[in-house]
Design a protein around this motif. Sequence first.
Motif: not given
Length: 339
Positions: A177-186, A188-194
């Motif tokens: 997804l676009p960086k601006r949509l996944i920049a929030h800390r919470a 971001a944790s799911f992004v790294r986990f995924g």
Amino acid sequence: MQSRFKQAALFSIKLLLSIAVLVYIARGLDLQRLRSHLVSVDPLLFVLALSLIFFQTFVLNGRWELIMRALGVSLDWLAGWRILMISLWFNQVLPSSVGGDAVRMWLLRQRGVEWPEAVKGVAADRFTALIGLIALMVAGLPFLLSRVSDHAAILAIGGLTLAGVAGTVILLTLDRLPKRLIAHRAIASFVRFGALVRFLLLQSERRALLFGSALLIHIVTAAACFALARGVGAQLSVVDAGILIPPVVLLTAVPISISGWGVREGAMVACLGLAGVPSEEALSVSLLLGAISVIIGLVGGAIWLASPERGSYSADKAAKAAEEAPGYDGLGKEVSSHP
């Protein structure tokens, strides 16, 4: 003090829900017939089911060891199995707000594993199991459509399966997804986990073995339920067990009751009822499966009593440490449901 009050309140709510659901199910049943099924279960088939669930702990440990190795953590097989069994003791016999996953993380930390790896390893283990469960439900949909005539049930199970598939796909592709949509800390944790889970299942050297073990675990559960059903005289086929037990496991994993009690029984009665299994027999299967889980938990309890870490263990410290560990707030709590 306030935290302890919240923990006690949450535990009380879950306990009341478990009791309420069990009472509600039992109201419309022939309790004498239910008791007859429970006390007259074929002992050989009960032992077979118990052996299958005990064997499952070795498969669980093997899957977890593969994940930890992919994270660069060398976990001795016996040590990992001991930690896993202790976590089952906390999950099944002494349910609390801490739970077995936090204990697993704490025990890993006692062995020198850093918190990020401990959290990722336990969370990835849970989610890999969930993906295996959803894969089995997808594979079972064609059989469900051909064997079940209840359209409402097909819609419910199908919707649950599709929701699981959609959720999995979204999690595994969040980093696209676009960086601006996944920049929030919470988030971001799911992004790294995924990204981690995607690597484990698609790019790691042992991905086939990892995914195969995730499937095998749930197949073993279905086989144990089939043995218990036969043990109480229920006419449940192998195919029906294979397509109807996975939804039961998925619903049981929702952390709204004590170790799944009540939710598992309601789901088992509803799902096995689709195969023509009477409610008394279906409930017997669920209660016997719960009893087996408690027995396995007691084995873990014996291991815990003999553990050198027991003297330094503190539930409050384990919970606090797990909550403060990087990523636990964003992903650990979400995927640490009952297995």
